[in-house]
Design a protein around this motif. Sequence first.
Motif, PDB file in Angstrom:
ATOM      1  N   UNK A 143       0.814  -1.201   0.000  1.00 38.97           N
ATOM      2  CA  UNK A 143       0.000   0.000   0.000  1.00 38.97           C
ATOM      3  C   UNK A 143       0.862   1.271   0.000  1.00 38.97           C
ATOM      4  N   UNK A 144       1.967   1.232   0.756  1.00 36.57           N
ATOM      5  CA  UNK A 144       2.749   2.461   0.895  1.00 36.57           C
ATOM      6  C   UNK A 144       3.911   2.564  -0.089  1.00 36.57           C
ATOM      7  N   UNK A 145       4.527   1.437  -0.413  1.00 32.86           N
ATOM      8  CA  UNK A 145       5.760   1.519  -1.202  1.00 32.86           C
ATOM      9  C   UNK A 145       5.546   1.217  -2.684  1.00 32.86           C
ATOM     10  N   UNK A 146       4.566   0.372  -2.998  1.00 34.29           N
ATOM     11  CA  UNK A 146       4.457  -0.141  -4.366  1.00 34.29           C
ATOM     12  C   UNK A 146       4.214   0.966  -5.389  1.00 34.29           C
ATOM     13  N   UNK A 147       3.250   1.825  -5.106  1.00 30.81           N
ATOM     14  CA  UNK A 147       2.885   2.841  -6.094  1.00 30.81           C
ATOM     15  C   UNK A 147       4.060   3.762  -6.430  1.00 30.81           C
ATOM     16  N   UNK A 148       4.684   4.406  -5.445  1.00 32.04           N
ATOM     17  CA  UNK A 148       5.824   5.247  -5.809  1.00 32.04           C
ATOM     18  C   UNK A 148       6.963   4.455  -6.450  1.00 32.04           C
ATOM     19  N   UNK A 149       7.147   3.203  -6.035  1.00 33.24           N
ATOM     20  CA  UNK A 149       8.248   2.425  -6.617  1.00 33.24           C
ATOM     21  C   UNK A 149       7.965   2.081  -8.070  1.00 33.24           C
ATOM     22  N   UNK A 150       6.684   1.970  -8.429  1.00 34.17           N
ATOM     23  CA  UNK A 150       6.350   1.589  -9.808  1.00 34.17           C
ATOM     24  C   UNK A 150       6.323   2.772 -10.772  1.00 34.17           C
ATOM     25  N   UNK A 151       6.301   3.994 -10.241  1.00 32.32           N
ATOM     26  CA  UNK A 151       6.199   5.149 -11.142  1.00 32.32           C
ATOM     27  C   UNK A 151       7.281   5.174 -12.224  1.00 32.32           C
ATOM     28  N   UNK A 152       8.555   4.954 -11.870  1.00 31.42           N
ATOM     29  CA  UNK A 152       9.578   4.936 -12.924  1.00 31.42           C
ATOM     30  C   UNK A 152       9.344   3.812 -13.938  1.00 31.42           C
TER      31      UNK A 152
END
Lengths: 340, 313
Positions: free
Chosen positions: B226-235
Amino acid sequence: MSLLEVKNLQVSFATPEGEVHAVNGIDFAVSTGETLAIVGESGSGKSQLVMAIMGLLAQNGRASGQALFKGEDLLQKTPRELNKVRGSQIAMIFQDPMTSLNPYLTVEQQMTEVVMYHQKLGRHEAFEHAVEMLRAVRIPDAEERIHEYPHEYSGGMRQRVMIAMSLLCEPDLLIADEPTTALDVTVQAQITYLIGELRKKTRMAMILITHDLAVVAGISDRILVMYAGQMVESGTVEDIFYRAHHPYTRGLLASVPRLDRDASDDLQAIPGNPPNLLALPGGCCFRDRCTQAQEICSQPPPMWRDERGHRSRCVLEMPDGRVENDSAGEAGSAAEESAP
Amino acid sequence: MKQTGLGHHFASRLLSLVPTLLMLITIAFFLIRVAPGGPFDTEKPLPQEIRANLDAKYHLDEPLLQQYFRYMGQIVTLDFGPSYQYKDWTVNELIASGFPASLAIGGTAMLLAFVMGTLIGVIAAIRQNTAVDYSIMGMAMMGISIPNFVVAPLLILVLAVYAGWLPAGGWEWSFRHMLLPVITLALPVIAYIARLTRGSMIEVLHSNYIRTARAKGLPERIVLGRHAMKPALLPVISYMGPATAGLITGSVVIERIYSIPGLGSYFVQGALNRDYTLVMGVVIFYGVIIILMNFIVDMLYAWLNPKIRFDEG
Ligand SMILES: Nc1ncnc2c1ncn2[C@@H]1O[C@H](COP(=O)(O)OP(=O)(O)OP(=O)(O)O)[C@@H](O)[C@H]1O
Ligand code: SF4
Ligand SMILES: [Mg+2]
């Protein structure tokens, strides 16, 4: 029994340059309803001390000693076990409100998940509770603004959100790591006032970390002064403000701006720099900067203690004090037996 | 109020695609004309009259600029004209016949690369600096540096020729026929996405807001998911645009090696034969796909990132 009892806590970090000794044997206890302030310059190990208690050290960090919370040692717990304590019984507010909230989740998402996970509240109840908490920290239009993302809040407002979030589960202990340092001066006063006010309403204990002695006088019961990862002095607010014993504490007090003095020429920061944590000197770690340093200060100084519990680590004699037989506080390899 | 930000962003980006596409078509048109040779050059020169007739039929006798405008006028009606080489076929028909196979292989490879790449990258990140991490990253390094045209024959040799499990080439709508081309095409993309994901995940895991999530006592699955996946996937999301271009380029080679009658094969054939209309058709078709994919990725990125979503309103 104390709510939290920390014994001989040490934190070190493995780095390519060697081992960084960030915290070197700290002892303290916090009882229910009590506020302990931890004061010290930047880099004195205040944050790492509480990070170790919360199980939040960086990967290269190691903690040893004990941190007994309700009798159970937090340092021995696995992350899974810690999660039963963190967020619900012990909550934490961080130094930097601008980066401590997740920018990709709304305030609602970040607040409700805490109670939904720890207290198994339904979505609706969790929402109501979160709004209520935001109102308590005086966020205007809370039921509207809760849907917004952190970047739509100002720094002070974000710290209010952090405070509201930390109080959701009515923790027994709140750890506030320099909650106002990153904020504007006027906002600092508001947040400090808010924390003090919220504290009065509950029996929650608090550890308040700051490098600014002026902040702590009004809201804390006891003060612990840290230097280079060691406790150099601790006592009640009166002990520290009126009967400061350690030269470092007195130096800190001299650098606090006071209304009854002309601020411009009396503000004196302590000259010099703290010792290198990679290779701590034996003996008193403050001696390079101490105006009263003597030959004997190259030996580990004794720990004094008076009958009210005011403690200080210095060769200078403490009035009414007796040398305590303490086991902690030996930096690096310095052996305890060599203490006079 | 808030949605106008994204809507405005959407409209302005869409508009900016038109000049990009125009430029692409123009450059492609003149480049292929500059290449020596023409569509009707054969080993034995054609008789003068036939040659002249052919040139007249296809307007190749007109000045280049006039041909260019004629062509532009024609393609706005989405008509790419007749193929010079495949008699009785229009370019539209050739694209329609070649695209399904290309799409099946490219699309599957893309999906596989995204799923596998992010999965592997996340595992490497949460096992940072362990044997698992090092071996994953070692393999990724190999996956990136060994080119398609080396991987493909190796796979064919081992899995098709020696083991005999899979067909060495040819095309049927079957899992067995798609497996090798899809894997060959996806491998370097998987490797690249894995590295990208690992890097961004490690960075995110060191951020203050992840520390906050842990301080809240949330279990690791919520912290990560919930917290890390979205920002980590942006690139990774923004890489999907360039990845499309890479897959298309790769498929041109792959389709030749595995003899798949896809767009890539037509493109190579068309280029060798100076089949101007076919090459132009495929280039424009691919170009539109790449531009559209970049556009979609851009929108997705903006939509996933609350700061962009609202600030540009
Ligand atoms: N991951 C790490 N690796 C190596 N050294 C570290 C690491 N984290 C912290 N330190 C070091 O530990 C020491 C104590 O840091 P800490 O964050 O506790 O200071 P602080 O008292 O909170 O200071 P501030 O007032 O600036 O927040 C510092 O010298 C810091 O450089
Ligand atoms: S032990 Fe010596 S150097 Fe250290 S604070 Fe006391 S007087 Fe100063
Ligand atoms: Mg700190």
